[in-house]
Scaffold this motif. Structure first.
Motif, PDB file in Angstrom:
ATOM      1  N   VAL A  53      32.505  36.984  69.394  1.00 21.45           N
ATOM      2  CA  VAL A  53      31.053  36.839  69.526  1.00 21.45           C
ATOM      3  C   VAL A  53      30.649  37.749  70.686  1.00 21.45           C
ATOM      4  CG1 VAL A  53      29.171  35.248  70.063  1.00 21.45           C
ATOM      5  CG2 VAL A  53      31.077  34.501  68.601  1.00 21.45           C
ATOM      6  N   VAL A  73      20.276  37.101  66.917  1.00 25.21           N
ATOM      7  CA  VAL A  73      21.641  36.843  66.448  1.00 25.21           C
ATOM      8  C   VAL A  73      21.832  37.526  65.100  1.00 25.21           C
ATOM      9  CG1 VAL A  73      23.313  35.064  65.761  1.00 25.21           C
ATOM     10  CG2 VAL A  73      21.756  34.649  67.680  1.00 25.21           C
ATOM     11  N   SER A 101      27.779  32.864  61.821  1.00 26.38           N
ATOM     12  CA  SER A 101      26.466  33.275  62.353  1.00 26.38           C
ATOM     13  C   SER A 101      25.394  32.244  62.018  1.00 26.38           C
ATOM     14  CB  SER A 101      26.039  34.618  61.760  1.00 26.38           C
ATOM     15  OG  SER A 101      26.766  35.682  62.321  1.00 26.38           O
ATOM     16  N   ILE A 104      25.730  29.135  64.011  1.00 26.58           N
ATOM     17  CA  ILE A 104      25.228  29.349  65.382  1.00 26.58           C
ATOM     18  C   ILE A 104      23.694  29.333  65.391  1.00 26.58           C
ATOM     19  CG2 ILE A 104      25.010  31.129  67.172  1.00 26.58           C
ATOM     20  CD1 ILE A 104      27.967  31.904  66.538  1.00 26.58           C
ATOM     21  N   THR A 145      33.021  39.725  63.652  1.00 25.95           N
ATOM     22  CA  THR A 145      32.115  39.794  64.799  1.00 25.95           C
ATOM     23  C   THR A 145      30.790  39.062  64.535  1.00 25.95           C
ATOM     24  OG1 THR A 145      31.195  41.884  63.994  1.00 25.95           O
ATOM     25  CG2 THR A 145      33.003  42.047  65.563  1.00 25.95           C
ATOM     26  N   VAL A 146      30.232  38.554  65.620  1.00 26.79           N
ATOM     27  CA  VAL A 146      28.867  38.006  65.609  1.00 26.79           C
ATOM     28  C   VAL A 146      28.123  38.640  66.786  1.00 26.79           C
ATOM     29  CG1 VAL A 146      27.412  35.950  65.814  1.00 26.79           C
ATOM     30  CG2 VAL A 146      29.619  35.801  64.626  1.00 26.79           C
ATOM     31  N   VAL A 148      25.188  38.956  69.447  1.00 29.69           N
ATOM     32  CA  VAL A 148      24.113  38.172  70.079  1.00 29.69           C
ATOM     33  C   VAL A 148      23.447  39.106  71.088  1.00 29.69           C
ATOM     34  CG1 VAL A 148      23.556  36.171  71.509  1.00 29.69           C
ATOM     35  CG2 VAL A 148      25.402  36.016  69.803  1.00 29.69           C
ATOM     36  N   ILE A 174      29.594  27.078  68.704  1.00 31.21           N
ATOM     37  CA  ILE A 174      30.846  27.638  68.168  1.00 31.21           C
ATOM     38  C   ILE A 174      31.915  26.542  68.066  1.00 31.21           C
ATOM     39  CG2 ILE A 174      32.745  29.244  68.647  1.00 31.21           C
ATOM     40  CD1 ILE A 174      30.563  31.013  70.092  1.00 31.21           C
ATOM     41  N   VAL A 183      38.276  32.054  68.717  1.00 29.56           N
ATOM     42  CA  VAL A 183      37.087  32.839  69.075  1.00 29.56           C
ATOM     43  C   VAL A 183      37.175  33.330  70.517  1.00 29.56           C
ATOM     44  CG1 VAL A 183      34.559  32.798  69.269  1.00 29.56           C
ATOM     45  CG2 VAL A 183      35.698  31.454  67.477  1.00 29.56           C
ATOM     46  N   ILE A 185      34.710  35.325  73.403  1.00 31.32           N
ATOM     47  CA  ILE A 185      33.333  35.739  73.704  1.00 31.32           C
ATOM     48  C   ILE A 185      33.426  37.032  74.513  1.00 31.32           C
ATOM     49  CG2 ILE A 185      31.085  35.016  74.611  1.00 31.32           C
ATOM     50  CD1 ILE A 185      32.194  32.929  72.725  1.00 31.32           C
TER      51      ILE A 185
END
Lengths: 280, 117
Positions: A53, A73, A101, A104, A145-146, A148, A174, A183, A185
């Motif tokens: 993320v 996002v 996603s 979230i 991937t996400v 933000v 998450i 995950v 970050i």
């Protein structure tokens, strides 16, 4: 349930992309920066994330002043890098994690963070370069991937206090995802630098080092400051440290510092790097 | 009640707020278009026509013509978009820093190095 392994925070400047494209990693100017990364590669080998993320700020590739979201996002199956105006070679597309996603997005809006949701999103150097620095040998970034994105272009920007709260809610969202994903970050921005105005070239090593330390032991320390205070102390673009703050806030409970590097300058920027592992 | 919030002063620094975002909209929109190589080429072929198409103000046009970085900022330019204009000119952020501080590029780079001491 998804597990947050830790956070990696790093600076970004377009010139890193040029250095990678030109294989300048061992050039005397660049070596102190690139030498920070092998311990991060070792840590990634150990923790084996499935998803990154990435908390970053767009520099006028995906968003213009016609519509400027405070928090955005990504919710796409893939994300494209693109020319940002300098003709630096672009990096291959990134695989998204649209189900995560949307989880979230649902959770953050439920917690009163009014987001912009992006099913198409170009990702700029602030997103692409950290991933390339973390997985330099892979042609395609090997994790889902996400993105933000936090607005640092047009004021009012969200305050440090607000970014901390958003990061915390993001981490909780998450961790509540019902899938055994691993995950990490990533926070991309800062540290002190100023590109514009008569004070261009301003950096503040003492403030940066104090900020980096604060993330381990006293993560809310920088929330005492307004964004104008942060600009005064860290420069106009130093306010990108909000990405580091939101990353730290997304990590549950205490963290252990695995690795840190700090080098001045790359381009006009004080380059910081830190790996924080969730303790316990 | 005043519509203008009291702004604090940070020497040599401006905050890109709503007032600047309004003032600089046309200039920043033009610079945003420079993400595309075709648009960069079109600008280079005929700068005046390109500025016309985006409706730049006289001050913005003069600052573009004069490669005047502080003038571009004063006319509402945002550095993230202006950087794309600098790219057309082949200028890097040390060139921009030197132009804004009145230093030579070498002196500006030495200042950046010294910040690490």
């Amino acid at each position: 349930m998804a597990k947050i392994l830790g956070g990696i925070t790093t600076s970004h400047v377009p010139a890193i992309g040029r250095a990678i494209a030109g294989n300048l990693q061992n050039d005397p100017y660049w070596k102190p920066f690139f030498d920070g990364f092998p311990p991060v590669h070792d840590w990634l080998q150990k923790v084996r994330p499935d998803v990154a993320v990435v908390i970053y700020n767009d520099h006028g590739l995906n968003f213009f002043l016609d519509k400027m979201p405070t928090f955005a996002v990504g919710a796409a199956a893939s994300y494209q890098n693109a020319d940002e105006g300098w003709g630096i070679p672009t990096l291959p597309p990134y695989t998204g994690a649209p189900e995560l996603s949307w989880h979230i997005i649902n959770e953050l809006v439920e917690r009163e963070f009014d987001l912009t949701t992006c099913q198409e999103m170009l990702v700029d150097h602030a997103f692409s370069l950290p991933l390339k620095l973390l997985w330099p040998d892979d042609e395609y970034c090997p994790v889902h991937t996400v993105p933000v994105c936090i607005n640092t272009v047009q004021y009012p920007l969200p305050s440090a206090r607000r970014c901390y709260k958003m990061g915390k809610a993001l981490g909780e969202a998450i961790a509540s995802w019902d899938d055994d994903l691993r995950v990490v970050i990533i926070g991309s921005g800062g540290l002190s630098h100023q590109l514009d105005g008569e004070r261009a070239g301003f950096m503040n090593k003492n403030f940066d080092l104090a900020f980096m330390e604060s993330l381990i032991a006293d993560p809310k320390w920088v929330t005492q400051y307004s964004n104008e205070d942060i600009v005064e102390k860290a420069g106009t673009q130093g306010v990108e440290l909000l990405m580091w703050l939101a990353t730290r806030a997304a990590l549950p409970g205490p963290v252990r510092k695995v690795h840190a590097n700090y080098h001045i300058p790359i381009s006009n920027t004080a380059a910081g790097l830190m790996v924080m592992e969730v303790a316990g | 009640m005043s519509m203008v919030r009291q702004k604090r002063t940070i020497p040599g620094t401006s905050i890109f707020d709503g007032a600047l975002a309004r003032k600089g909209y046309a200039l920043n929109k033009m610079c945003f278009s420079f993400n595309s190589a075709d648009n960069r080429d079109a600008f280079s072929r005929d700068e005046d026509a390109y500025c016309d198409a985006y409706g730049l103000s006289d001050a913005q046009r003069a600052a573009i013509r004069g490669r005047d970085v502080l003038g571009l900022l004063a006319a509402g330019g945002n550095v993230y978009y202006l950087a794309k204009f600098a790219g057309i000119l082949g200028l890097d952020v040390q060139d921009l820093g030197a132009a804004q501080t009145g230093m030579s590029k070498e002196a500006f780079k030495a200042m950046l190095m010294a910040a690490g001491d």
